[in-house]
Write an enzyme that holds these catalytic residues in place. Structure first.
Site, short mmCIF file in Angstrom:
data_model
loop_
_atom_site.label_atom_id
_atom_site.label_comp_id
_atom_site.label_asym_id
_atom_site.label_seq_id
_atom_site.Cartn_x
_atom_site.Cartn_y
_atom_site.Cartn_z
N CYS A 1 7.29 2.34 17.12
CA CYS A 1 7.73 1.12 17.78
C CYS A 1 6.53 0.38 18.37
CB CYS A 1 8.74 1.45 18.91
SG CYS A 1 9.32 -0.04 19.74
N HIS B 1 -6.70 8.13 11.71
CA HIS B 1 -6.19 6.75 11.72
C HIS B 1 -4.70 6.68 11.43
CE1 HIS B 1 -10.55 5.45 10.57
NE2 HIS B 1 -10.42 5.77 11.85
N PRO C 1 -20.99 8.35 -4.63
CA PRO C 1 -21.81 7.80 -5.71
C PRO C 1 -22.84 6.79 -5.21
CG PRO C 1 -19.55 6.99 -5.86
CD PRO C 1 -19.58 7.99 -4.77
N ARG D 1 0.83 -1.20 0.00
CA ARG D 1 0.00 0.00 0.00
C ARG D 1 0.86 1.25 0.00
NH1 ARG D 1 -3.91 -0.50 4.89
NH2 ARG D 1 -4.73 1.47 4.09
N CYS E 1 7.95 0.77 22.48
CA CYS E 1 8.22 2.04 23.19
C CYS E 1 7.61 3.20 22.40
CB CYS E 1 9.73 2.21 23.40
SG CYS E 1 10.64 2.66 21.91
#
Ligand code: BV8
Ligand code: ZN
Length: 265
Positions: free
Chosen positions: A148, A140, A239, A77, A151
């Protein structure tokens, strides 16, 4: 003839409402990036997503079970996104943000195309993009950042990931744990401050423009309802029908790339 007139009338009324609103919140989903060539999550797609199921892979459980498979999907992606450009819908939103300092954009997308559009549009308008960047709320997270899994380390990262073996997956320079895409997976909490700002904007805006989202994923899908609950109105650009369509005062059936430039003038 009636349909065409009503479509134009609806667009004109929606445009006037946006123009006259002292605050506007825009909520976008994957449909806004469709015309940039990025497959959406739930539209019937060819190859790219067919092999991967977001609900199965975009979870912390999937990552701890099979980090290579999850990184394979995100690396695919990321490469796809880095080859894409913002479309006229992204650019129309960017120009609106730059021209209207009270406007807020809340996006569910992790492709970074809204930020890139702000950069391009600011340059074209001879403006600095920084202040507008602060009004792009990426609920998001981003494909172009890693963090990480243990951490607090995080960094921008566009580099390819060799997901062939766990040894070649990226690891944290501070603690050695696996790095993960800096996105919010299903079942994970969103950044509290970002979410608070998004709901404050939704409640305070007389008009919410919601574009390119199936309105199925929460809490993002609850933002337009917050505008309605506060007495505001919805403009929906999609749409297809969504759970919000019946509650939209102005429903513009069509593509974001074509309709956003006509709405946000
Ligand atoms: C949370 C980042 C609190 C990763 C994403 C049961 C079990 C577990 C969880 C839940 C559950 N039921 C409900 C939940 C909550 C869950 C949820 O909502 N699930 C849904 C599926 C029911 N939500 C969460 O888990 C959230 N966290 O609730 O935390 C918590 C925490 C712990 C314990 C308790 C509570 C986290 C949600 C975030 C998930 N991460 N993405 C990644 O991208 O890899 S979500 C993912 O879906 C993307 O961000 C995407 O944007 C988002 C929403 O999809 P859309 O953007 O709407 O895209 P979609 O393909 O669906 O629709 C596209 C639309 O565009 C269509 O309508 C189409 O018609 C239209 N379109 C197409 N072309 C165009 C167009 N429109 C305009 N123009 C075009 N050209
Ligand atoms: Zn670490």
């Amino acid at each position: 003839m009636g349909d065409v007139a009503s479509e134009t009338e609806v667009l004109q009324a929606a445009r006037a409402a946006v123009e006259n609103a002292e605050r506007v919140v825009i909520v976008t989903g994957a449909g806004v990036s469709a015309e940039s060539g990025i497959p959406t999550f739930r539209d019937p797609e060819d190859g790219l997503w067919a092999r991967f199921k977001p609900e199965e892979l975009a979870t912390p459980q999937a990552f701890s079970r099979d980090p290579c498979r999850v990184w394979e999907w995100y690396d695919l992606r990321r490469r796809a996104v880095l080859a894409c450009q913002p479309n006229p819908g992204h650019l129309a939103i960017a120009r609106f943000l730059l021209e209207k300092p009270s406007a807020i954009l809340v996006t569910q997308n992790v492709d970074g195309l809204h930020d890139l559009a702000v950069e391009i549009q600011a340059d074209a308008m001879g403006m600095r993009p920084d202040e507008a960047f602060d009004r792009v709320l990426a609920l998001h997270g981003s494909l172009l950042h890693v963090r990480c899994s243990e951490c607090t380390y995080d960094r921008p990262d566009r580099s390819p990931v060799d997901a062939g073996a766990s040894e070649t997956l990226p690891s944290c320079p501070d603690c050695g744990a696996l790095l993960r895409p800096a996105v919010v997976w299903f079942g994970e909490m969103l950044d509290w401050e970002t979410l608070e700002r998004a709901f404050e904007a939704a409640r305070a805006s007389p008009v919410c423009v919601v574009a390119g989202t199936s309105a199925l994923v929460h809490p993002a899908a609850s933002l337009p309802a917050a505008t309605l609950a506060a007495g505001g109105d919805l403009v929906e650009i999609n749409p297809r029908n969504t759970p919000l369509s019946g509650r939209a005062r102005w429903r513009l059936a069509g593509s974001a790339g074509q309709l956003l430039p006509k709405l946000l003038v």
